[in-house]
Design a protein around this motif. Structure first.
Motif, PDB file in Angstrom:
ATOM      1  N   CYS A  27       0.837  -1.194   0.000  1.00 54.19           N
ATOM      2  CA  CYS A  27       0.000   0.000   0.000  1.00 54.19           C
ATOM      3  C   CYS A  27       0.871   1.242   0.000  1.00 54.19           C
ATOM      4  CB  CYS A  27      -0.958   0.033   1.188  1.00 54.19           C
ATOM      5  SG  CYS A  27      -0.209   0.585   2.724  1.00 54.19           S
ATOM      6  N   LEU A  28       0.239   2.321  -0.388  1.00 56.39           N
ATOM      7  CA  LEU A  28       0.928   3.599  -0.549  1.00 56.39           C
ATOM      8  C   LEU A  28       0.283   4.568   0.422  1.00 56.39           C
ATOM      9  CD1 LEU A  28       3.043   4.365  -2.703  1.00 56.39           C
ATOM     10  CD2 LEU A  28       1.138   4.932  -4.217  1.00 56.39           C
ATOM     11  N   VAL A  29       1.070   5.200   1.288  1.00 55.23           N
ATOM     12  CA  VAL A  29       0.516   6.251   2.122  1.00 55.23           C
ATOM     13  C   VAL A  29       1.029   7.577   1.584  1.00 55.23           C
ATOM     14  CG1 VAL A  29       0.173   7.120   4.452  1.00 55.23           C
ATOM     15  CG2 VAL A  29       0.568   4.682   4.081  1.00 55.23           C
ATOM     16  N   GLY A  30       0.154   8.319   0.961  1.00 59.00           N
ATOM     17  CA  GLY A  30       0.546   9.558   0.294  1.00 59.00           C
ATOM     18  C   GLY A  30       0.254   9.457  -1.194  1.00 59.00           C
ATOM     19  N   ALA A  31      -0.753  10.195  -1.646  1.00 56.81           N
ATOM     20  CA  ALA A  31      -1.145  10.094  -3.055  1.00 56.81           C
ATOM     21  C   ALA A  31      -0.724  11.348  -3.815  1.00 56.81           C
ATOM     22  CB  ALA A  31      -2.648   9.866  -3.161  1.00 56.81           C
ATOM     23  N   GLY A  32       0.496  11.791  -3.536  1.00 56.60           N
ATOM     24  CA  GLY A  32       1.032  12.951  -4.257  1.00 56.60           C
ATOM     25  C   GLY A  32       1.666  12.522  -5.572  1.00 56.60           C
ATOM     26  N   ARG A  33       2.494  13.408  -6.100  1.00 57.38           N
ATOM     27  CA  ARG A  33       3.108  13.110  -7.391  1.00 57.38           C
ATOM     28  C   ARG A  33       4.042  11.914  -7.321  1.00 57.38           C
ATOM     29  NH1 ARG A  33       2.343  18.740  -8.437  1.00 57.38           N
ATOM     30  NH2 ARG A  33       3.684  19.107  -6.652  1.00 57.38           N
ATOM     31  N   LEU A  34       4.853  11.874  -6.258  1.00 59.15           N
ATOM     32  CA  LEU A  34       5.788  10.753  -6.143  1.00 59.15           C
ATOM     33  C   LEU A  34       5.022   9.444  -5.945  1.00 59.15           C
ATOM     34  CD1 LEU A  34       8.632   9.708  -6.090  1.00 59.15           C
ATOM     35  CD2 LEU A  34       8.801  10.335  -3.675  1.00 59.15           C
ATOM     36  N   ASP A  70      -4.503   8.959   1.582  1.00 57.97           N
ATOM     37  CA  ASP A  70      -4.090  10.368   1.600  1.00 57.97           C
ATOM     38  C   ASP A  70      -4.935  11.081   2.646  1.00 57.97           C
ATOM     39  OD1 ASP A  70      -2.372  12.097  -0.737  1.00 57.97           O
ATOM     40  OD2 ASP A  70      -3.559  13.248   0.705  1.00 57.97           O
ATOM     41  N   ASN A  71      -4.486  12.265   3.059  1.00 57.07           N
ATOM     42  CA  ASN A  71      -5.271  13.005   4.049  1.00 57.07           C
ATOM     43  C   ASN A  71      -6.008  14.188   3.414  1.00 57.07           C
ATOM     44  OD1 ASN A  71      -3.255  14.796   3.533  1.00 57.07           O
ATOM     45  ND2 ASN A  71      -2.608  15.060   5.667  1.00 57.07           N
ATOM     46  N   ASP A  72      -5.855  14.327   2.110  1.00 62.38           N
ATOM     47  CA  ASP A  72      -6.501  15.434   1.404  1.00 62.38           C
ATOM     48  C   ASP A  72      -7.929  15.030   1.027  1.00 62.38           C
ATOM     49  OD1 ASP A  72      -7.420  17.335  -0.311  1.00 62.38           O
ATOM     50  OD2 ASP A  72      -5.655  17.343  -1.612  1.00 62.38           O
ATOM     51  N   PRO A  73      -8.937  15.717   1.612  1.00 61.45           N
ATOM     52  CA  PRO A  73     -10.346  15.364   1.338  1.00 61.45           C
ATOM     53  C   PRO A  73     -10.647  15.395  -0.157  1.00 61.45           C
ATOM     54  CG  PRO A  73     -10.198  16.994   3.100  1.00 61.45           C
ATOM     55  CD  PRO A  73      -8.821  16.859   2.540  1.00 61.45           C
ATOM     56  N   ASP A 120      -8.883   7.372   3.358  1.00 60.32           N
ATOM     57  CA  ASP A 120      -8.411   8.357   4.323  1.00 60.32           C
ATOM     58  C   ASP A 120      -7.257   7.783   5.145  1.00 60.32           C
ATOM     59  OD1 ASP A 120      -8.072  10.164   6.445  1.00 60.32           O
ATOM     60  OD2 ASP A 120     -10.203  10.732   6.360  1.00 60.32           O
ATOM     61  N   VAL A 121      -6.216   8.582   5.311  1.00 61.68           N
ATOM     62  CA  VAL A 121      -5.073   8.152   6.115  1.00 61.68           C
ATOM     63  C   VAL A 121      -5.520   7.698   7.504  1.00 61.68           C
ATOM     64  CG1 VAL A 121      -3.071   9.017   7.374  1.00 61.68           C
ATOM     65  CG2 VAL A 121      -3.277   9.481   4.960  1.00 61.68           C
ATOM     66  N   ALA A 122      -6.573   8.300   7.986  1.00 58.49           N
ATOM     67  CA  ALA A 122      -7.080   7.933   9.311  1.00 58.49           C
ATOM     68  C   ALA A 122      -7.483   6.462   9.369  1.00 58.49           C
ATOM     69  CB  ALA A 122      -8.270   8.820   9.683  1.00 58.49           C
ATOM     70  N   ASP A 123      -7.748   5.861   8.221  1.00 58.70           N
ATOM     71  CA  ASP A 123      -8.202   4.468   8.185  1.00 58.70           C
ATOM     72  C   ASP A 123      -7.106   3.469   7.837  1.00 58.70           C
ATOM     73  OD1 ASP A 123     -10.793   5.360   8.738  1.00 58.70           O
ATOM     74  OD2 ASP A 123     -11.211   5.695   6.619  1.00 58.70           O
ATOM     75  N   VAL A 124      -5.877   3.917   7.829  1.00 59.05           N
ATOM     76  CA  VAL A 124      -4.781   3.038   7.421  1.00 59.05           C
ATOM     77  C   VAL A 124      -4.793   1.740   8.222  1.00 59.05           C
ATOM     78  CG1 VAL A 124      -2.280   2.699   7.530  1.00 59.05           C
ATOM     79  CG2 VAL A 124      -3.200   4.766   6.501  1.00 59.05           C
ATOM     80  N   ALA A 125      -4.856   1.865   9.551  1.00 58.98           N
ATOM     81  CA  ALA A 125      -4.744   0.670  10.391  1.00 58.98           C
ATOM     82  C   ALA A 125      -5.806  -0.364  10.026  1.00 58.98           C
ATOM     83  CB  ALA A 125      -4.844   1.049  11.868  1.00 58.98           C
ATOM     84  N   ALA A 152       7.402  15.071   5.520  1.00 61.53           N
ATOM     85  CA  ALA A 152       8.066  14.658   6.756  1.00 61.53           C
ATOM     86  C   ALA A 152       7.088  14.627   7.937  1.00 61.53           C
ATOM     87  CB  ALA A 152       9.243  15.585   7.054  1.00 61.53           C
ATOM     88  N   GLU A 153       6.189  15.602   7.995  1.00 57.74           N
ATOM     89  CA  GLU A 153       5.308  15.738   9.160  1.00 57.74           C
ATOM     90  C   GLU A 153       4.431  14.511   9.403  1.00 57.74           C
ATOM     91  OE1 GLU A 153       6.941  18.546   7.326  1.00 57.74           O
ATOM     92  OE2 GLU A 153       4.902  18.521   6.505  1.00 57.74           O
ATOM     93  N   GLY A 154       3.845  13.982   8.359  1.00 58.05           N
ATOM     94  CA  GLY A 154       2.902  12.893   8.556  1.00 58.05           C
ATOM     95  C   GLY A 154       3.521  11.508   8.592  1.00 58.05           C
ATOM     96  N   ALA A 155       4.829  11.433   8.377  1.00 53.23           N
ATOM     97  CA  ALA A 155       5.459  10.135   8.134  1.00 53.23           C
ATOM     98  C   ALA A 155       5.426   9.206   9.352  1.00 53.23           C
ATOM     99  CB  ALA A 155       6.897  10.329   7.652  1.00 53.23           C
ATOM    100  N   GLN A 156       5.733   9.757  10.532  1.00 48.75           N
ATOM    101  CA  GLN A 156       5.778   8.892  11.713  1.00 48.75           C
ATOM    102  C   GLN A 156       4.399   8.329  12.020  1.00 48.75           C
ATOM    103  OE1 GLN A 156       8.538   7.733  13.531  1.00 48.75           O
ATOM    104  NE2 GLN A 156       6.879   6.372  14.140  1.00 48.75           N
ATOM    105  N   GLU A 157       3.393   9.170  11.856  1.00 45.32           N
ATOM    106  CA  GLU A 157       2.028   8.697  12.110  1.00 45.32           C
ATOM    107  C   GLU A 157       1.663   7.598  11.114  1.00 45.32           C
ATOM    108  OE1 GLU A 157      -0.970  11.775  12.103  1.00 45.32           O
ATOM    109  OE2 GLU A 157      -2.550  10.234  12.126  1.00 45.32           O
TER     110      GLU A 157
END
Lengths: 215, 215
Positions: free
Chosen positions: A87-94, A116-119, A133-138, A155-160
């Motif tokens: 799975c991919l956490v982060g649906a940006g360009r990369l 991703d966390n972007d609505p 939603d990133v909130a549902d990853v687990a 960087a900010e969201g990575a640890q979470e």
DNA sequence: TATTGTGAAAGGGTTCACAGCG
DNA sequence: CGCTGTGAACCCTTTCACAATA
């Protein structure tokens, strides 16, 4: 199979050998010597033999290694004899680039979830996968039995992201975020830091020739 | 400044220290000990001190290292006290992601050219840069004084891209294509192979615990 | 004869431990 | 007293060199 801890560099080289063997096999080559493999991979023949010897004796003295057999054995050693749910956490360009990257598919890595966390992105579809939603990853990662998570957040969201992946029982994390992640010992972790690669080149160019010139 | 060859691992850690120091400085911290740096970076204090000692004595015994000074010195050591002209060969998804990646800009890496071989892409604009034909890499990269080239082509086109970059006098190449590139010795080269990273995790998960179990 | 597989040697990076110094 | 800077010890990876053998 490996009796002793295998070094990271050896594992990396196994991947290189595999890549070379795939080409050789496609070309119809039946055997290859450690000299030839080393030449093509930019290593030394002794290193090739030592690396392979950790896992068994695959060659014939005087002849070399049988290409298709060795290719298959290395694929197995690397754990590529099966598919992996990723799975991919982060649906940006990369993230998008990685998602579409054919090289992953070709080795059996399948994306089964994207977060991703972007609505504005949540609910959109990427091919067969809907962005969650990133909130549902687990929860979602556990439901879909994700084995490897790729973190491509800022960087900010990575640890979470890492925490939730670990919570979901993911076995390994590939981290592209430019910060150190803490994960439980049972989770394998690798970092890819693109800025560090460029800085390494910047260092090399800046100090080119100065090494011996300075004394 | 470095009297002896600096290992790749040391250079990578310097980048890590820099990242940490940037955060500390933004937080207003004035000094940091090797213990603290090591803790935050996941290394040992001795390693921090040894790494830094290759380039001079930046600390005060009993006190630690002055954060802003050390940050500046490491940035200089890494060659980041200036801007770097970078070009991209390959305007695919990964290329686009790198082009937009803010982390590069922030350390002074500027994209001054982008190349592709797809007629549909040539002539298009990416922000301030117009996509040029790969066939013109040697000329355009020389004209714009490109210092670092990033190869993001499929495996097939990568060696040609590297040859033309070298021809243009580029000093370093960051290669994302999954094959070994041959470059003249005066060109610094680094490889980033995303499949190899995932395969490393696949290996780790597959052999988890088997290391001691097998004897 | 050509090439593997592998102990032994060499090389190089990491850790230790402590003297040196603010 | 606390923390750096560093030679020495340690450890791991790479290279060497050669016996084994298809």
């Amino acid at each position: 199979m490996p009796a002793r801890k295998i070094s990271d560099s050896t594992v990396r080289r196994l991947s290189h050998y595999l890549r070379i063997l795939e080409v050789l096999e496609a070309d119809g080559r039946t055997t290859v010597s450690s000299d030839d493999l080393a030449e093509r991979g930019g290593m030394t023949p002794a290193q090739v033999r030592k690396d392979l010897s950790h896992f068994g004796s695959f060659g014939k003295r005087g002849l070399g290694y049988p290409v298709p057999v060795l290719r298959g054995r290395i694929a197995d050693i690397l754990g590529l004899g099966r598919e992996w749910s990723v799975c991919l956490v982060g649906a940006g360009r990369l993230g998008a680039a990685l998602y579409q990257y054919d090289g992953f598919r070709r080795q059996g890595f399948r994306f089964v979830a994207v977060f991703d966390n972007d609505p504005a992105k949540i609910g959109r579809r990427w091919g067969a996968v809907t962005i969650d939603d990133v909130a549902d990853v687990a929860r979602v990662a556990r439901e879909r039995e994700v084995e490897i998570g790729i973190v491509v957040t800022p960087a900010e969201g990575a640890q979470e992201a890492a925490d939730r992946l670990a919570e979901a029982g993911v076995e390994a994390i590939l981290n592209f975020a430019p910060r150190k992640l803490s994960v439980p010992p049972e989770v394998a972790l690798r970092d890819v830091n693109l800025v560090i690669e460029l800085e390494g080149l910047s260092f090399a160019v800046t100090h080119r020739g100065k090494i011996l010139a300075s004394r």
